[in-house]
Structure formats: structure tokens, C-alpha cells
Write an enzyme that holds these catalytic residues in place. Structure first.
Site, PDB file in Angstrom:
ATOM      1  CD  GLU A  24      53.744   7.562  22.882  1.00  0.00           C
ATOM      2  OE1 GLU A  24      52.666   7.563  22.279  1.00  0.00           O
ATOM      3  OE2 GLU A  24      54.787   7.044  22.440  1.00  0.00           O
TER       4      GLU A  24
ATOM      5  CB  CYS B 272      61.682   2.141  28.282  1.00  0.00           C
ATOM      6  SG  CYS B 272      60.371   2.687  27.179  1.00  0.00           S
TER       7      CYS B 272
ATOM      8  N   GLY C 147      56.127  -2.873  23.089  1.00  0.00           N
ATOM      9  CA  GLY C 147      56.493  -3.453  24.387  1.00  0.00           C
ATOM     10  C   GLY C 147      55.498  -4.432  24.964  1.00  0.00           C
TER      11      GLY C 147
END
Ligand code: DGL
Length: 268
Positions: free
Chosen positions: A155, A187, A46
Site C-alpha cells: 500500500e 493474498c 487479515g
């Protein structure tokens, strides 16, 4: 290339985020085999240039076509935004992508007027969501915002964490002041913080998660093209990654909502 209903669906993403799409596919199409490719060695995409993203996307497409998939799903908003044409140009099998799925789902609710789109910098800078939504309904007003901090926070597993909440408040503030009625999660990572985003946005705002719309589109396409697997036996799932980073298994399983097994490492 000859396709037949017993072949797998190929799904790919820059990393583990696309497993949210696999999760939706497994629920909607329980008898379809899936080959997933996550480019975990090179994620995040990204924040990379369009040239680099497209080069990587084509490499992954070639890999999945060699596995003889019957359908390709770009489960990465960034690759869908920047590289859809390149992937579709290379593929003899149908290609679906999460941006088209998200756009269709956005316009499906007929009261939608003011839409906010959030995604990675590459996705937002490409204006791909604006184009896709306006293709179906040119009257919708769209405001968008790149949210580069969300991917690392997710994450890290900070799905219900004060830092993520404050970050969301900061990112969403201008859109909320603009009175959006719909927020598109542009996303593949964002469905994991859907609860937190709903809380920050408020219950009056509809959240669009393209993973669910994607599964529906895939089911329709397979039916229309007579490519649905008629055999009602447990399917085969294969997961390919380019690196097995620290905490990969735990993070992947959180995205997938089930055991991530077996994972095969591809060294590029
Ligand atoms: N998969 C990407 C997306 O959906 C997010 C992660 C990345 O930046 O590579 O946009």
C-alpha cells in the site's frame, strides 16, 4: 431471486487489493458489468478475529445482493478463508472465491509436489489453502507462512523496494530451504509484487496468482449457467468504498491497471 445475464458481477474485498481480481475479470470478460465493494474504512481484515471478519463479510454480501448481482466473487483471501460458508449460506446467487481458484490453479500443473503458501495471519491460521489444495490432490506437501508486513509495504507503493525485497527474503527463506516448487500468492495484494517475489524465489519456482484463475472460473460458471451477458456493448463498472483514504485513487488505479471511476462512498 431471479437472475438474468444482464445483471452485474459483485466482487468484494477488505480494501483495494481485490481490484487485481477485477482487472483480470475485465480482461477475460470484457462485456460483463461489475460492482466492486472495498471496505477501505476497516481494512486490514487479515489481522482481525474470525467473528469480526465474518460479520463484515455478511454485511458486504447483503449490500451486493441488494444491488441484484448475478454472481458473487469473494476477492479477498482472508474473507474466503474465514467466511466462505457464511457468505454462501446467505446468497441465493452462486459464490466463487479466490482460495478455491488458487487451489485449482495450483494442482493444475501435474508436476506440483511441494507448495508454499503465503498470506495474511487470518488466512494462514485458518488452514483454508491446505484444505482446498488437498481436496483436489491430497498428495501435495504444503508449507505456509503468514506475511503481515507485505500489505502495508504494497500500500505504501514499495513494489520494487529494497525493504520489500529484504522482507520477502526473510519470509520466504524457510520455504526455499524446504525446496518448494510452487508459491501460492494467497493474498489479493501480492500480485503487485509478483516480479520481486519471483526474483527472490528464483525462476524455477512457479508463482500462482489466483486472480487469473478466478477470471477463468467466473467465465466458465457464467457459461454453464447461461448467465453470460450476450450484449457486446461497453459494460458498467461501479466502485463502492467505505472510506476514501489518503492516496486512495493512486493506489486503486495501480491495482486496477486503469482509471478508477466513479467511486461511491458508503457510510457505515
Ligand atoms: N484482502 C486481504 C487478503 O486478500 C488482504 C488485506 C487485508 O488484510 O484485509 O487477504
Amino acid at each position: 431471486m431471479q437472475t438474468n445475464p444482464s445483471q452485474s458481477i459483485g466482487v468484494f474485498d477488505s480494501g483495494v487489493g481485490g481490484l487485481t481480481v477485477v482487472r483480470a475479470l475485465v480482461e477475460r470478460l470484457p462485456f460483463e458489468s461489475i460492482i466492486y465493494f472495498g471496505d477501505t474504512a476497516r481494512v486490514p481484515y487479515g489481522v482481525k478475529s474470525s467473528e469480526t471478519i465474518t460479520r463484515y463479510a455478511m454485511q458486504i454480501t447483503e449490500f451486493l445482493l441488494q444491488q441484484e448481482v448475478k454472481l458473487l466473487i469473494i476477492a479477498c483471501n482472508t474473507m474466503a478463508a474465514v467466511s466462505y460458508q457464511a457468505v454462501a449460506g446467505l446468497s441465493p446467487v452462486p459464490v466463487l472465491d479466490v482460495i478455491d481458484a488458487g487451489a485449482r490453479s495450483t494442482v493444475a500443473e501435474r508436476h506440483t509436489k511441494n507448495v508454499g503458501v503465503i498470506g495474511t495471519p487470518a488466512t494462514i491460521n485458518s488452514n483454508a489453502y491446505e484444505r482446498a489444495i488437498h481436496r483436489y490432490n491430497p498428495g501435495i506437501r504444503i508449507v505456509s507462512r503468514a506475511c503481515p508486513l507485505f500489505v502495508p509495504l504494497i500500500e505504501e507503493g514499495w513494489l520494487d523496494h529494497q525493504v520489500t525485497r529484504l522482507t520477502a527474503q526473510e519470509y520466504l527463506r524457510p520455504m526455499l530451504t524446504d525446496n518448494i516448487d510452487t508459491l501460492v500468492l494467497g493474498c489479493t495484494h501480492y500480485p503487485l509484487i509478483k516480479g520481486l517475489l519471483q526474483e527472490v524465489a528464483g525462476n524455477d519456482i512457479r508463482l500462482v496468482d489466483s486472480a487469473l484463475a478466478m477470471a477463468e472460473m467466473a467465465a466458465n460458471l457464467l457459461r454453464e449457467k447461461n448467465l453470460s451477458n450476450p450484449e457486446q456493448i461497453p459494460p458498467d463498472y461501479k466502485f463502492y468504498v467505505t472510506d476514501v483514504p489518503y492516496r486512495f485513487q493512486a493506489i486503486g488505479e495501480r491495482f486496477l491497471g486503469r482509471q478508477l471511476f466513479p467511486v461511491q462512498l458508503i457510510k457505515w
